[in-house]
Design a protein around this motif. Structure first.
Motif, mmCIF file in Angstrom:
data_model
loop_
_atom_site.group_PDB
_atom_site.id
_atom_site.type_symbol
_atom_site.label_atom_id
_atom_site.label_comp_id
_atom_site.label_asym_id
_atom_site.label_seq_id
_atom_site.Cartn_x
_atom_site.Cartn_y
_atom_site.Cartn_z
ATOM 1 N N PHE A 165 0.615 -1.419 0.258
ATOM 2 C CA PHE A 165 0.042 0.201 -0.238
ATOM 3 C C PHE A 165 0.670 0.988 -0.220
ATOM 4 N N VAL A 166 2.137 0.905 0.595
ATOM 5 C CA VAL A 166 2.445 2.440 0.881
ATOM 6 C C VAL A 166 3.330 2.727 -0.643
ATOM 7 N N GLU A 167 3.686 1.061 -0.793
ATOM 8 C CA GLU A 167 4.772 1.546 -2.032
ATOM 9 C C GLU A 167 3.897 1.653 -3.203
ATOM 10 N N ASP A 168 2.916 1.251 -3.419
ATOM 11 C CA ASP A 168 1.947 1.944 -4.632
ATOM 12 C C ASP A 168 1.137 3.633 -4.170
ATOM 13 N N GLN A 169 0.771 3.478 -3.199
ATOM 14 C CA GLN A 169 -0.055 5.082 -3.009
ATOM 15 C C GLN A 169 0.714 5.898 -2.738
ATOM 16 N N PHE A 170 1.830 5.584 -2.164
ATOM 17 C CA PHE A 170 2.583 6.946 -1.017
ATOM 18 C C PHE A 170 4.067 6.935 -1.593
ATOM 19 N N PRO A 171 4.425 6.608 -2.788
ATOM 20 C CA PRO A 171 6.049 5.880 -3.526
ATOM 21 C C PRO A 171 7.113 7.146 -2.795
ATOM 22 N N GLU A 172 6.656 7.528 -2.691
ATOM 23 C CA GLU A 172 7.303 8.764 -1.857
ATOM 24 C C GLU A 172 8.275 8.416 -0.602
ATOM 25 N N TYR A 173 7.466 7.586 0.435
ATOM 26 C CA TYR A 173 7.539 6.445 1.578
ATOM 27 C C TYR A 173 8.121 5.730 1.206
ATOM 28 N N GLU A 174 8.313 5.474 -0.030
ATOM 29 C CA GLU A 174 8.882 3.816 0.474
ATOM 30 C C GLU A 174 10.216 3.964 1.002
ATOM 31 N N ASN A 175 11.046 4.518 1.288
ATOM 32 C CA ASN A 175 12.767 4.220 1.902
ATOM 33 C C ASN A 175 12.193 4.593 2.807
ATOM 34 N N ASN A 176 11.152 5.041 4.042
ATOM 35 C CA ASN A 176 10.914 4.822 5.019
ATOM 36 C C ASN A 176 10.249 3.868 5.540
ATOM 37 N N VAL A 177 10.465 2.766 5.322
ATOM 38 C CA VAL A 177 9.975 1.536 5.367
ATOM 39 C C VAL A 177 10.900 0.575 5.449
ATOM 40 N N SER A 178 10.568 -0.302 7.513
ATOM 41 C CA SER A 178 12.225 -0.733 7.565
ATOM 42 C C SER A 178 12.988 -1.405 6.514
ATOM 43 N N THR A 179 13.644 -1.664 6.357
ATOM 44 C CA THR A 179 14.372 -3.490 5.648
ATOM 45 C C THR A 179 14.485 -4.121 6.047
ATOM 46 N N CYS A 180 14.049 -4.317 7.669
ATOM 47 C CA CYS A 180 13.985 -5.548 7.831
ATOM 48 C C CYS A 180 12.921 -6.447 7.343
ATOM 49 N N ARG A 181 13.092 -8.431 7.193
ATOM 50 C CA ARG A 181 12.235 -8.470 6.899
ATOM 51 C C ARG A 181 10.996 -8.658 7.920
ATOM 52 N N SER A 182 9.839 -8.951 7.260
ATOM 53 C CA SER A 182 8.715 -9.838 8.221
ATOM 54 C C SER A 182 9.381 -10.825 8.904
ATOM 55 N N PRO A 183 8.321 -11.181 10.129
ATOM 56 C CA PRO A 183 9.477 -12.878 10.451
ATOM 57 C C PRO A 183 9.272 -13.501 9.706
ATOM 58 N N GLN A 184 8.427 -13.477 9.056
ATOM 59 C CA GLN A 184 8.307 -14.835 8.317
ATOM 60 C C GLN A 184 9.356 -15.109 7.834
ATOM 61 N N GLY A 185 9.574 -14.094 6.526
ATOM 62 C CA GLY A 185 11.007 -13.589 5.852
ATOM 63 C C GLY A 185 12.289 -13.958 6.769
ATOM 64 N N MET A 186 12.274 -13.610 8.059
ATOM 65 C CA MET A 186 13.488 -13.771 8.459
ATOM 66 C C MET A 186 13.833 -15.046 9.272
ATOM 67 N N LEU A 187 12.637 -15.789 9.589
ATOM 68 C CA LEU A 187 12.678 -17.102 9.859
ATOM 69 C C LEU A 187 12.831 -18.399 8.392
ATOM 70 N N SER A 188 12.206 -18.301 7.859
ATOM 71 C CA SER A 188 12.908 -18.813 6.734
ATOM 72 C C SER A 188 14.216 -18.339 6.399
ATOM 73 N N ALA A 189 14.495 -17.566 5.854
ATOM 74 C CA ALA A 189 15.749 -17.620 5.551
ATOM 75 C C ALA A 189 17.015 -18.056 6.768
ATOM 76 N N THR A 190 16.635 -17.533 7.535
ATOM 77 C CA THR A 190 17.153 -18.528 8.314
ATOM 78 C C THR A 190 17.856 -19.727 8.586
ATOM 79 N N ILE A 191 16.224 -20.633 8.576
ATOM 80 C CA ILE A 191 15.806 -21.960 8.705
ATOM 81 C C ILE A 191 16.693 -22.758 7.209
ATOM 82 N N LYS A 192 16.293 -21.699 5.938
ATOM 83 C CA LYS A 192 17.368 -22.351 5.167
ATOM 84 C C LYS A 192 18.575 -21.990 5.174
ATOM 85 N N GLU A 193 19.230 -21.326 5.823
ATOM 86 C CA GLU A 193 20.681 -21.481 6.099
ATOM 87 C C GLU A 193 21.137 -21.992 6.900
#
Length: 563
Positions: A304-332
């Motif tokens: 929603f932020v990236e589509d509707q308020f693209p000027e704030y795209e870089n305000n979004v945290s660089t952190c992956r979501s908890p799902q993304g973090m755990l999946s990447a860690t499991i694969k590693e």
């Protein structure tokens, strides 16, 4: 304050907005298809029609209550009228009920049984429309649409997106995206709230159950599950267990019995998220980074932020979501040949959210050129898998998650409720973890019923301004205020679904006010009984940073975007 007579009984009313609310307050379950308490009144289905003492009939959902009204809800005329309405709806409806996604909980089917519709006398003259499979999260079947308008109003009023609308008139009317486009080409954020309010299977979850069953049957594949916090408080009710009570132990048992090799708890990566996001927040504050920091746990909010308020795209945290973090860690973790054991690792995440199916398709959620999460199944799909397996879920003995990713803090558990991410951040910022301190954080404004909650907390001489918002229509109002300079925040926690993940688009439907409250309370109760309350005090997290994640924090825990 007033009084009306309903079926011969006096009923008092105060601020109810329509006659229908008072009828239900009187304990009469009058049928409806197009009425939803959180949406505007549409008055399309007419099933809630009642009769007054002068023989006048009217839709109770759109009639304002008046003192002295005398109404009847179940006269012979009304029964015939409602039966005819349902018969006409069925005449223009796909009736492959035995193979329908919503066969077990279809509102139209329930009403047909309740009203005694045993035959359909009318011919279906509507054309057959193609199904829309373009979305990674939902499937649209116009042939099962009854034109109640719930999805249109939910998308417009709750989410402020308007990806769906009505086209044409009369018998040619149809709900579709503008110009008949596929839903994936619209501003749809995959939140699934249209599916939640749909009374039939005109909008359903895009299922990936069969792919997971195939993986479980493959002896050369290690299938690993992770379970999000909000899932554990939504499953039990479907099996006759207390509403909102955490059933994490039984879910783990069921998944082990299905053949999952490892079952992990997403709360451990919620703890990782808090540590990484707090560090990022403090770095931005100290070094003049882009503020407000926008949380990144909810993919529908991020899109929603990236589509509707693209000027704030870089305000979004660089952190992956908890799902993304755990999946990447499991694969590693399973890249180690000793742990891999010549098996391919497949990660399946069980989420309350349909947008998580979209999230795993993003290139930013790939590591070493492979997807971190292979499949996302919703709470609804999990319930079906348990029923397919034939388990008596209510009698399963609770089991613990597996190590090394099986334990999260209470702060990680409350991620599933709106405000939970912010509360976990605030716990991380204070050195004290006494009951008094935790209670003061909980009462600072971070919890509550409001969909937009604003408050200020002092930290190191700074008054940190925070906004917690759920529901994208509310989020739009907040972001427009920020955009126009009318509001200034340091942190905005955004969740696409009102009340947070507990009411995600993948959760079981038919959730009234008591269920909504019970799910949220269930997460806070789980936090209350957790030994560890703060993410940075989780010993498993400490072990990960000292071992597997050392030197790989950015690669595995953050998306690779420049800010």
């Amino acid at each position: 304050m007033g009084t009306m007579t309903i079926d011969g009984r006096k009923v008092e009313f105060t601020d109810e907005k329509n006659v229908l609310s008072i009828i239900r307050k009187a304990g009469i379950n009058i049928p409806t298809l197009c009425y939803h308490s959180e949406l505007s009144t549409f008055g399309a289905c007419r099933l809630c029609t009642v009769e007054d003492d002068r023989g006048r009939t009217f839709a109770s959902c759109s009639e304002e209550p008046r003192d002295g009204m005398v109404i009847f809800t179940n006269t012979g005329k009304l029964r015939k009228y409602r039966k005819l309405i349902v018969e006409l709806l069925l005449a223009a409806h796909c009736r492959d009920c035995t193979t329908c996604e919503r066969s077990a909980n279809c509102t139209l089917r329930e009403l047909a049984l309740r009203l005694g519709v045993k035959d359909v006398r009318f011919q279906n003259t509507r054309p057959e429309y193609p199904l829309d499979f373009s979305s990674p999260s939902i499937v649209r079947d116009p042939n099962k649409c009854i034109l109640c308008g719930n999805c249109v109003r939910a998308c417009r009023e709750l989410q402020g997106i308007e990806a769906l609308g009505f086209a044409y008139r009369g018998t040619d009317a149809i709900v579709m995206p503008a110009f008949g486009r596929d839903i994936v080409t619209t501003d749809c954020v995959n939140c699934g709230q249209c599916r939640v309010v749909c009374p039939t299977a005109a909008i359903s979850i895009k299922s990936h159950e069969e792919q997971v069953w195939d993986a479980l049957a493959d002896p050369n594949v290690r299938v690993v599950a992770q379970i999000a916090p909000a899932v554990r408080v939504a499953v039990g009710k479907e099996f006759g267990l207390p509403n909102g009570r955490s059933q994490m132990g039984r879910i783990v048992n069921a998944l082990h019995r299905m053949g999952f090799d490892e079952v992990y708890d997403t709360t451990i990566s919620a703890d990782l998220t808090i540590i990484e996001e707090t560090n990022e927040f403090l770095d931005r504050v100290a070094n003049g980074g882009k503020l407000p920091l926008l949380t990144s746990c909810c993919p529908a909010w991020v899109k929603f932020v990236e589509d509707q308020f693209p000027e704030y795209e870089n305000n979004v945290s660089t952190c992956r979501s908890p799902q993304g973090m755990l999946s990447a860690t499991i694969k590693e973790y399973f890249r180690d040949p000793e742990k891999a054991g010549d098996k391919k690792t497949i990660v399946v995440s069980f989420m309350p959210c349909t947008a998580k199916k979209m999230e795993i398709t993003w290139d930013r959620n790939r590591t070493k050129d492979e997807p971190d999460t292979d499949f996302v199944l919703t709470s609804t799909e999990l319930i079906r898998m348990i029923k397919t397996s034939g388990f008596d879920f209510a009698t399963l003995e609770p089991e613990a998650c597996d190590v090394p990713f099986g334990f999260g803090s209470g702060a990680g558990v409350i991620f599933g409720a709106s405000g939970g991410v912010t509360e976990a951040v605030l716990r991380r910022l204070v050195p004290d973890h006494s009951q008094k301190t935790l209670a003061s954080i909980a009462n600072c404004g971070v919890r509550g019923d409001g969909f937009i909650r604003e408050f200020t907390v002092p930290y190191n001489g700074i008054d940190v301004k925070v906004c917690v918002v759920s529901g994208l229509a509310n989020a739009r109002a907040v972001m427009e205020k920020v955009q126009n300079g009318e509001a200034e925040y340091h942190l905005i926690e955004g969740m696409a679904c009102r009340r947070g993940c507990v009411m995600g688009g993948g959760q079981p439907v038919h959730a009234g006010d008591r269920t909504k409250e019970a799910r949220t309370k269930g997460l806070y109760n789980a936090d209350n009984t957790s030994i560890i309350k703060k993410s940075d005090e989780n010993p498993m997290v400490d072990a990960l940073y000292a071992g597997l994640l050392k030197g790989k924090e950015h690669e595995l825990l953050h998306v690779h975007k420049k800010h």
